[in-house]
Scaffold this motif. Structure first.
Motif, PDB file in Angstrom:
ATOM      1  N   ARG A 152       0.580  -1.464  -0.261  1.00 35.63           N
ATOM      2  CA  ARG A 152       0.186   0.291  -0.099  1.00 35.63           C
ATOM      3  C   ARG A 152       0.810   0.894   0.095  1.00 35.63           C
ATOM      4  N   PHE A 153       1.875   1.371   1.059  1.00 38.92           N
ATOM      5  CA  PHE A 153       2.789   2.739   1.533  1.00 38.92           C
ATOM      6  C   PHE A 153       3.562   2.409   0.214  1.00 38.92           C
ATOM      7  N   GLN A 154       4.256   1.421  -0.524  1.00 37.11           N
ATOM      8  CA  GLN A 154       5.679   2.172  -1.885  1.00 37.11           C
ATOM      9  C   GLN A 154       5.113   2.325  -2.744  1.00 37.11           C
ATOM     10  N   LYS A 155       6.130   2.996  -3.544  1.00 41.77           N
ATOM     11  CA  LYS A 155       5.231   3.811  -5.191  1.00 41.77           C
ATOM     12  C   LYS A 155       5.138   2.672  -5.498  1.00 41.77           C
ATOM     13  N   SER A 156       6.160   1.235  -5.365  1.00 42.58           N
ATOM     14  CA  SER A 156       6.369   0.613  -6.676  1.00 42.58           C
ATOM     15  C   SER A 156       4.535  -0.407  -6.898  1.00 42.58           C
ATOM     16  N   GLY A 157       3.905  -0.335  -5.794  1.00 42.36           N
ATOM     17  CA  GLY A 157       3.052  -1.757  -5.086  1.00 42.36           C
ATOM     18  C   GLY A 157       2.937  -2.816  -4.977  1.00 42.36           C
ATOM     19  N   ARG A 158       4.127  -3.316  -4.464  1.00 42.75           N
ATOM     20  CA  ARG A 158       5.290  -4.149  -4.727  1.00 42.75           C
ATOM     21  C   ARG A 158       5.117  -4.679  -3.275  1.00 42.75           C
ATOM     22  N   ALA A 159       5.041  -5.650  -2.592  1.00 42.97           N
ATOM     23  CA  ALA A 159       5.339  -6.347  -1.012  1.00 42.97           C
ATOM     24  C   ALA A 159       6.815  -6.647  -0.735  1.00 42.97           C
ATOM     25  N   ILE A 160       7.655  -6.268  -1.761  1.00 39.71           N
ATOM     26  CA  ILE A 160       9.056  -7.113  -1.772  1.00 39.71           C
ATOM     27  C   ILE A 160       9.955  -5.424  -1.146  1.00 39.71           C
ATOM     28  N   PRO A 161      10.380  -5.047  -0.267  1.00 36.17           N
ATOM     29  CA  PRO A 161      11.144  -3.968   0.633  1.00 36.17           C
ATOM     30  C   PRO A 161      12.232  -3.339  -0.485  1.00 36.17           C
ATOM     31  N   ASP A 162      11.214  -2.035  -0.722  1.00 36.47           N
ATOM     32  CA  ASP A 162      12.405  -1.272  -1.389  1.00 36.47           C
ATOM     33  C   ASP A 162      13.051  -0.467  -0.762  1.00 36.47           C
ATOM     34  N   TYR A 163      14.868  -0.538  -0.679  1.00 37.95           N
ATOM     35  CA  TYR A 163      15.207   0.041  -0.152  1.00 37.95           C
ATOM     36  C   TYR A 163      15.870   1.999   0.282  1.00 37.95           C
ATOM     37  N   ARG A 164      14.551   2.012  -1.365  1.00 31.60           N
ATOM     38  CA  ARG A 164      15.016   3.463  -1.927  1.00 31.60           C
ATOM     39  C   ARG A 164      13.773   4.519  -0.878  1.00 31.60           C
ATOM     40  N   THR A 165      12.828   3.398   0.218  1.00 29.43           N
ATOM     41  CA  THR A 165      11.639   4.516   0.475  1.00 29.43           C
ATOM     42  C   THR A 165      11.262   3.431   2.410  1.00 29.43           C
ATOM     43  N   ASP A 166      10.902   4.246   2.841  1.00 30.66           N
ATOM     44  CA  ASP A 166      10.877   3.811   4.166  1.00 30.66           C
ATOM     45  C   ASP A 166       9.944   4.134   4.846  1.00 30.66           C
ATOM     46  N   VAL A 167       9.172   3.454   5.167  1.00 32.14           N
ATOM     47  CA  VAL A 167       7.620   3.067   5.555  1.00 32.14           C
ATOM     48  C   VAL A 167       6.664   3.403   7.160  1.00 32.14           C
ATOM     49  N   LEU A 168       6.615   4.416   7.085  1.00 28.53           N
ATOM     50  CA  LEU A 168       5.544   4.176   8.188  1.00 28.53           C
ATOM     51  C   LEU A 168       4.292   3.017   8.912  1.00 28.53           C
ATOM     52  N   GLU A 169       4.382   2.603   9.475  1.00 24.43           N
ATOM     53  CA  GLU A 169       3.400   2.046   9.847  1.00 24.43           C
ATOM     54  C   GLU A 169       3.501   1.243  11.026  1.00 24.43           C
ATOM     55  N   LEU A 170       2.447   0.082  11.774  1.00 22.11           N
ATOM     56  CA  LEU A 170       2.128  -0.630  12.347  1.00 22.11           C
ATOM     57  C   LEU A 170       3.043  -1.323  12.885  1.00 22.11           C
ATOM     58  N   LYS A 171       3.619  -2.601  12.541  1.00 16.91           N
ATOM     59  CA  LYS A 171       4.607  -3.183  13.258  1.00 16.91           C
ATOM     60  C   LYS A 171       6.008  -2.317  13.021  1.00 16.91           C
ATOM     61  N   GLN A 172       6.423  -1.409  11.828  1.00 16.96           N
ATOM     62  CA  GLN A 172       7.401  -0.672  12.110  1.00 16.96           C
ATOM     63  C   GLN A 172       7.519   0.654  13.441  1.00 16.96           C
ATOM     64  N   GLY A 173       6.477   1.323  13.207  1.00 14.50           N
ATOM     65  CA  GLY A 173       6.798   1.885  14.579  1.00 14.50           C
ATOM     66  C   GLY A 173       6.554   1.062  15.757  1.00 14.50           C
ATOM     67  N   GLY A 174       5.944  -0.056  16.191  1.00 14.51           N
ATOM     68  CA  GLY A 174       5.861  -0.713  17.187  1.00 14.51           C
ATOM     69  C   GLY A 174       7.506  -0.919  17.688  1.00 14.51           C
ATOM     70  N   LEU A 175       8.253  -1.822  16.198  1.00 15.60           N
ATOM     71  CA  LEU A 175       9.631  -1.989  16.588  1.00 15.60           C
ATOM     72  C   LEU A 175      10.573  -0.784  16.162  1.00 15.60           C
ATOM     73  N   ALA A 176      10.670   0.591  16.009  1.00 15.27           N
ATOM     74  CA  ALA A 176      11.173   1.337  16.535  1.00 15.27           C
ATOM     75  C   ALA A 176      10.868   2.492  18.114  1.00 15.27           C
ATOM     76  N   GLN A 177       9.751   2.083  18.004  1.00 15.51           N
ATOM     77  CA  GLN A 177       9.427   1.940  19.502  1.00 15.51           C
ATOM     78  C   GLN A 177      10.163   1.686  20.926  1.00 15.51           C
ATOM     79  N   MET A 178      10.639   0.338  20.636  1.00 14.03           N
ATOM     80  CA  MET A 178      11.135  -1.190  20.947  1.00 14.03           C
ATOM     81  C   MET A 178      13.475  -0.701  20.429  1.00 14.03           C
ATOM     82  N   LEU A 179      13.117  -0.516  19.522  1.00 13.46           N
ATOM     83  CA  LEU A 179      14.924  -0.783  20.036  1.00 13.46           C
ATOM     84  C   LEU A 179      15.166   1.367  20.679  1.00 13.46           C
ATOM     85  N   SER A 180      14.566   2.462  20.303  1.00 15.95           N
ATOM     86  CA  SER A 180      14.511   3.672  21.188  1.00 15.95           C
ATOM     87  C   SER A 180      14.822   3.597  22.691  1.00 15.95           C
ATOM     88  N   TRP A 181      13.876   2.336  22.830  1.00 11.08           N
ATOM     89  CA  TRP A 181      14.187   2.218  24.464  1.00 11.08           C
ATOM     90  C   TRP A 181      15.568   1.673  25.166  1.00 11.08           C
TER      91      TRP A 181
END
Length: 352
Positions: A152-181
């Motif tokens: 949904r978030f990548q311009k490619s519309g694909r499910a494989i990670p695109d190294y050119r884009t950083d996506v903010l979503e639920l799982k990603q943000g939860g992990l970012a929280q844990m790593l920030s702690w």
């Protein structure tokens, strides 16, 4: 028949009133950006937990749970970090399965959380090697987001990670929280092994969470293009809570922190404007924890970082939103069921 029609007409009219969009802007009316900036509690002095080195503090905080937390972490010593393969990301496109990618990803983050908590509970450095390996594992991942959301978030519309884009979503943000702690509590300990570990972690958190949040307005959950017809759901308070906490733990420049805090307030206001006057969760009762529960997280963070300057906990709408979870419960583990939520509410039974 006329009586039935009259009743239906009155009911429809009441729904129209309850469903009316209202531009309340509760947070922005609580404080200007300048007032937020002046009120900020800087340098993580808002953190309600003991410092890593405060062993008595952690013992008192965890109490009887301490030993179980350590034993749980011991089961993850020498954990084998699972590589999430490109084919596992692409499986979502082929079969629609999220589990192929999400299960190994979740096992990794769950193990890391257990290791982190065990080290905080024990404080002897016994879990640091595995934590270090986990930090590097996550830093080497192309993304922290899940395949179903990348589509949904990548311009490619694909499910494989695109190294050119950083996506903010639920799982990603939860992990970012844990790593920030992790960075907050353990960066000094990791520096004793090699400073590059925490340096790399701080770099990735800036790139993957802080920068996209402050620089972009195109994530739909931000609701930046506000309109009475724009649907705003649990993603808004959830993702804003993730981003705000990361900023609170990592950013010590007052100007930058104030800008991020106020941007989150504007975004969450648009969620609060969308919520109807009766305080009901339109996504259904079993979404309460993801919607209003995450709003509670966000408002708690906002109150801490502003030293109580911005607080909505006495607001009637917010109180009604909090009480919805109890009011919707009808007994025997079930709630009034609507939208796409389950009628079975075992996941929030402890809250009612």
């Amino acid at each position: 028949m006329k009586k039935v029609i009259l009743i239906l007409a009155v009911f429809a009219a009441s729904l129209m009133g309850a469903n009316a969009y209202e531009k309340r802007d509760l947070l922005q009316r609580s404080a200007t950006e300048a007032e937020v900036k002046a009120s900020l509690v800087m340098n993580q002095k808002w953190v309600p937990y003991p410092a890593y080195s405060d062993r008595n503090g952690w013992d008192n905080l965890l109490g009887d749970y301490r030993d179980n937390i350590i034993k749980t972490g011991e089961k993850c010593l020498d954990y084998k970090w699972e590589v999430v393969k490109a084919s596992q990301y692409l499986e979502f496109e082929k079969s629609g399965s999220r589990d192929i990618m999400e299960k190994p990803n979740n096992r990794n983050s769950t193990a890391f959380g257990k290791l982190l908590m065990a080290e905080l509970a024990e404080g002897k450095g016994r879990f640091l090697t595995d934590i270090m390996d986990g930090v590097f594992y996550f830093c080497e991942q192309t993304t922290w987001a899940e395949s179903a959301h990348l589509v949904r978030f990548q311009k490619s519309g694909r499910a494989i990670p695109d190294y050119r884009t950083d996506v903010l979503e639920l799982k990603q943000g939860g992990l970012a929280q844990m790593l920030s702690w992790t960075y907050y509590f353990l960066h000094d300990q990791l520096d004793k092994i090699d400073p590059i570990i925490s340096m790399r972690l701080r770099h990735e958190l800036q790139k993957r969470e802080l920068d996209p949040f402050i620089n972009r307005t195109d994530f739909w959950w931000m609701a930046w293009k506000e309109s009475p017809t724009v649907f705003v759901n649990n993603w808004n308070p959830w993702c804003n809570a993730n981003a705000l906490l990361c900023y609170m733990l990592l950013e010590n420049d007052r100007d930058k922190l104030a800008k991020a805090v106020y941007k989150s307030m504007i975004s969450v206001d648009r969620y609060l404007n969308y919520v109807k006057a009766d305080g009901a969760c339109e996504e259904g009762a079993t979404y309460w924890g993801h919607a209003f529960g995450k709003l509670f997280d966000y408002l708690s963070e906002l109150q801490m970082i502003t030293g109580g300057k911005v607080s909505l906990f006495n607001n009637k709408l917010v109180k009604d939103m909090g009480e919805f979870v109890a009011k919707s419960y009808i007994g025997n583990g079930y709630a009034v069921n609507f939208a796409d939520a389950s009628a079975h509410v075992s996941n929030y039974m402890a809250l009612v």
